[in-house]
Design a protein around this motif. Structure first.
Motif, PDB file in Angstrom:
ATOM      1  N   CYS A 109       0.846  -1.176   0.000  1.00  0.00           N
ATOM      2  CA  CYS A 109       0.000   0.000   0.000  1.00  0.00           C
ATOM      3  C   CYS A 109       0.889   1.236   0.000  1.00  0.00           C
ATOM      4  O   CYS A 109       2.044   1.186   0.434  1.00  0.00           O
ATOM      5  N   ALA A 110       0.339   2.319  -0.503  1.00  0.00           N
ATOM      6  CA  ALA A 110       1.102   3.546  -0.653  1.00  0.00           C
ATOM      7  C   ALA A 110       0.189   4.748  -0.495  1.00  0.00           C
ATOM      8  O   ALA A 110      -1.023   4.647  -0.714  1.00  0.00           O
ATOM      9  N   ALA A 111       0.791   5.873  -0.142  1.00  0.00           N
ATOM     10  CA  ALA A 111       0.022   7.098   0.065  1.00  0.00           C
ATOM     11  C   ALA A 111       0.641   8.242  -0.720  1.00  0.00           C
ATOM     12  O   ALA A 111       1.873   8.338  -0.831  1.00  0.00           O
ATOM     13  N   THR A 112      -0.203   9.093  -1.248  1.00  0.00           N
ATOM     14  CA  THR A 112       0.259  10.253  -1.996  1.00  0.00           C
ATOM     15  C   THR A 112      -0.483  11.506  -1.575  1.00  0.00           C
ATOM     16  O   THR A 112      -1.693  11.462  -1.339  1.00  0.00           O
ATOM     17  N   GLY A 113       0.231  12.593  -1.520  1.00  0.00           N
ATOM     18  CA  GLY A 113      -0.387  13.873  -1.239  1.00  0.00           C
ATOM     19  C   GLY A 113      -0.681  14.641  -2.515  1.00  0.00           C
ATOM     20  O   GLY A 113      -1.205  15.750  -2.473  1.00  0.00           O
ATOM     21  N   GLY A 114      -0.346  14.053  -3.651  1.00  0.00           N
ATOM     22  CA  GLY A 114      -0.530  14.746  -4.919  1.00  0.00           C
ATOM     23  C   GLY A 114      -1.797  14.319  -5.641  1.00  0.00           C
ATOM     24  O   GLY A 114      -2.604  13.537  -5.132  1.00  0.00           O
ATOM     25  N   TRP A 115      -1.959  14.830  -6.872  1.00  0.00           N
ATOM     26  CA  TRP A 115      -3.138  14.553  -7.681  1.00  0.00           C
ATOM     27  C   TRP A 115      -2.756  14.122  -9.094  1.00  0.00           C
ATOM     28  O   TRP A 115      -3.461  14.374 -10.055  1.00  0.00           O
ATOM     29  N   GLY A 116      -1.634  13.438  -9.160  1.00  0.00           N
ATOM     30  CA  GLY A 116      -1.161  12.995 -10.467  1.00  0.00           C
ATOM     31  C   GLY A 116      -1.704  11.634 -10.852  1.00  0.00           C
ATOM     32  O   GLY A 116      -2.782  11.221 -10.433  1.00  0.00           O
ATOM     33  N   ASP A 117      -0.891  10.924 -11.642  1.00  0.00           N
ATOM     34  CA  ASP A 117      -1.272   9.618 -12.162  1.00  0.00           C
ATOM     35  C   ASP A 117      -1.309   8.600 -11.037  1.00  0.00           C
ATOM     36  O   ASP A 117      -0.266   8.156 -10.552  1.00  0.00           O
ATOM     37  N   ARG A 118      -2.495   8.194 -10.659  1.00  0.00           N
ATOM     38  CA  ARG A 118      -2.655   7.270  -9.533  1.00  0.00           C
ATOM     39  C   ARG A 118      -2.072   5.897  -9.817  1.00  0.00           C
ATOM     40  O   ARG A 118      -1.810   5.140  -8.882  1.00  0.00           O
ATOM     41  N   SER A 119      -1.855   5.572 -11.075  1.00  0.00           N
ATOM     42  CA  SER A 119      -1.341   4.240 -11.412  1.00  0.00           C
ATOM     43  C   SER A 119       0.177   4.183 -11.451  1.00  0.00           C
ATOM     44  O   SER A 119       0.737   3.105 -11.675  1.00  0.00           O
ATOM     45  N   SER A 120       0.833   5.299 -11.224  1.00  0.00           N
ATOM     46  CA  SER A 120       2.295   5.325 -11.287  1.00  0.00           C
ATOM     47  C   SER A 120       2.898   5.259  -9.895  1.00  0.00           C
ATOM     48  O   SER A 120       2.576   6.087  -9.040  1.00  0.00           O
ATOM     49  N   PRO A 121       3.803   4.312  -9.657  1.00  0.00           N
ATOM     50  CA  PRO A 121       4.463   4.260  -8.346  1.00  0.00           C
ATOM     51  C   PRO A 121       5.193   5.561  -8.008  1.00  0.00           C
ATOM     52  O   PRO A 121       5.313   5.908  -6.831  1.00  0.00           O
ATOM     53  N   LYS A 122       5.638   6.281  -9.024  1.00  0.00           N
ATOM     54  CA  LYS A 122       6.389   7.517  -8.780  1.00  0.00           C
ATOM     55  C   LYS A 122       5.513   8.585  -8.147  1.00  0.00           C
ATOM     56  O   LYS A 122       6.030   9.549  -7.572  1.00  0.00           O
ATOM     57  N   GLU A 123       4.196   8.426  -8.228  1.00  0.00           N
ATOM     58  CA  GLU A 123       3.276   9.408  -7.681  1.00  0.00           C
ATOM     59  C   GLU A 123       3.233   9.356  -6.162  1.00  0.00           C
ATOM     60  O   GLU A 123       2.834  10.311  -5.515  1.00  0.00           O
ATOM     61  N   TYR A 124       3.641   8.240  -5.578  1.00  0.00           N
ATOM     62  CA  TYR A 124       3.415   7.987  -4.161  1.00  0.00           C
ATOM     63  C   TYR A 124       4.622   8.359  -3.311  1.00  0.00           C
ATOM     64  O   TYR A 124       5.770   8.099  -3.673  1.00  0.00           O
ATOM     65  N   ASP A 125       4.316   8.942  -2.156  1.00  0.00           N
ATOM     66  CA  ASP A 125       5.351   9.454  -1.264  1.00  0.00           C
ATOM     67  C   ASP A 125       5.718   8.473  -0.162  1.00  0.00           C
ATOM     68  O   ASP A 125       6.836   8.515   0.361  1.00  0.00           O
ATOM     69  N   TYR A 126       4.778   7.641   0.238  1.00  0.00           N
ATOM     70  CA  TYR A 126       4.980   6.748   1.372  1.00  0.00           C
ATOM     71  C   TYR A 126       4.559   5.339   0.983  1.00  0.00           C
ATOM     72  O   TYR A 126       3.555   5.151   0.285  1.00  0.00           O
ATOM     73  N   TRP A 127       5.303   4.356   1.493  1.00  0.00           N
ATOM     74  CA  TRP A 127       5.037   2.959   1.171  1.00  0.00           C
ATOM     75  C   TRP A 127       5.028   2.122   2.438  1.00  0.00           C
ATOM     76  O   TRP A 127       5.835   2.344   3.354  1.00  0.00           O
ATOM     77  N   GLY A 128       4.136   1.132   2.456  1.00  0.00           N
ATOM     78  CA  GLY A 128       4.150   0.138   3.501  1.00  0.00           C
ATOM     79  C   GLY A 128       5.151  -0.952   3.179  1.00  0.00           C
ATOM     80  O   GLY A 128       5.779  -0.950   2.116  1.00  0.00           O
ATOM     81  N   GLN A 129       5.290  -1.920   4.064  1.00  0.00           N
ATOM     82  CA  GLN A 129       6.318  -2.939   3.942  1.00  0.00           C
ATOM     83  C   GLN A 129       5.915  -4.098   3.047  1.00  0.00           C
ATOM     84  O   GLN A 129       6.757  -4.892   2.679  1.00  0.00           O
ATOM     85  N   GLY A 130       4.652  -4.216   2.700  1.00  0.00           N
ATOM     86  CA  GLY A 130       4.219  -5.294   1.833  1.00  0.00           C
ATOM     87  C   GLY A 130       3.700  -6.495   2.602  1.00  0.00           C
ATOM     88  O   GLY A 130       4.148  -6.786   3.707  1.00  0.00           O
ATOM     89  N   THR A 131       2.747  -7.182   1.996  1.00  0.00           N
ATOM     90  CA  THR A 131       2.215  -8.415   2.564  1.00  0.00           C
ATOM     91  C   THR A 131       2.112  -9.449   1.443  1.00  0.00           C
ATOM     92  O   THR A 131       1.658  -9.141   0.337  1.00  0.00           O
ATOM     93  N   GLN A 132       2.555 -10.665   1.737  1.00  0.00           N
ATOM     94  CA  GLN A 132       2.623 -11.703   0.714  1.00  0.00           C
ATOM     95  C   GLN A 132       1.264 -12.356   0.509  1.00  0.00           C
ATOM     96  O   GLN A 132       0.608 -12.780   1.469  1.00  0.00           O
ATOM     97  N   VAL A 133       0.874 -12.455  -0.750  1.00  0.00           N
ATOM     98  CA  VAL A 133      -0.324 -13.197  -1.136  1.00  0.00           C
ATOM     99  C   VAL A 133       0.110 -14.319  -2.059  1.00  0.00           C
ATOM    100  O   VAL A 133       0.762 -14.069  -3.083  1.00  0.00           O
ATOM    101  N   THR A 134      -0.225 -15.545  -1.700  1.00  0.00           N
ATOM    102  CA  THR A 134       0.111 -16.695  -2.513  1.00  0.00           C
ATOM    103  C   THR A 134      -1.166 -17.464  -2.812  1.00  0.00           C
ATOM    104  O   THR A 134      -1.896 -17.834  -1.893  1.00  0.00           O
ATOM    105  N   VAL A 135      -1.427 -17.668  -4.095  1.00  0.00           N
ATOM    106  CA  VAL A 135      -2.628 -18.371  -4.524  1.00  0.00           C
ATOM    107  C   VAL A 135      -2.206 -19.677  -5.187  1.00  0.00           C
ATOM    108  O   VAL A 135      -1.510 -19.668  -6.203  1.00  0.00           O
ATOM    109  N   SER A 136      -2.631 -20.785  -4.612  1.00  0.00           N
ATOM    110  CA  SER A 136      -2.281 -22.089  -5.167  1.00  0.00           C
ATOM    111  C   SER A 136      -3.377 -22.559  -6.113  1.00  0.00           C
ATOM    112  O   SER A 136      -4.552 -22.230  -5.944  1.00  0.00           O
ATOM    113  N   SER A 137      -2.984 -23.341  -7.092  1.00  0.00           N
ATOM    114  CA  SER A 137      -3.947 -23.825  -8.101  1.00  0.00           C
ATOM    115  C   SER A 137      -4.598 -25.119  -7.655  1.00  0.00           C
ATOM    116  O   SER A 137      -4.200 -25.760  -6.703  1.00  0.00           O
TER     117      SER A 137
END
Length: 123
Positions: free
Chosen positions: A95-123
């Protein structure tokens, strides 16, 4: 703003998961929030975003209809509901947070990032 993502795990194809991203710090409701994911050997990929104050939402075209982003400003938390999961959804979700109003789909838009959580989907 500090972000803490949680809710990942190992599930089977077709299952659902809800990821949470808890924010601490100032003015959570004024930030746009986004979810990205990164699979091994691949670039970070946009998943979904929501404007500040729980406004407009954005989704990767390939995920529309299966994933839903929402926010609870009273809890300073943003959620990602993932349904009908597929093995190709396997990744670390950030997850990430941005104070701007640019391209929401670009990682460069975001100022803060969380550490990540692993999702694994087995078939």
């Amino acid at each position: 703003v500090q972000l803490q993502a949680s809710g990942g795990g190992l599930v089977q194809a077709g299952d659902s998961l809800r990821l949470s991203c808890a924010a601490s710090g100032r003015s959570f409701s004024t930030y746009g929030m986004g979810w990205f994911r990164q699979a091994p050997g691949k670039e970070r990929e946009f998943v979904a975003a929501i404007n500040s104050y729980g406004g407009r939402t954005y989704y990767a075209d390939s995920l529309k209809g299966r994933f839903t982003i929402s926010s609870d400003n009273a809890r300073d938390t943003v959620y990602l509901q993932m349904n009908s999961l597929k093995p190709e959804d396997t990744a670390v979700y950030y997850c990430a947070a941005t104070g701007g109003w640019g391209d929401r789909s670009s990682p460069k838009e975001y100022d803060y990032w969380g550490q990540g959580t692993q999702v694994t989907v087995s078939s």
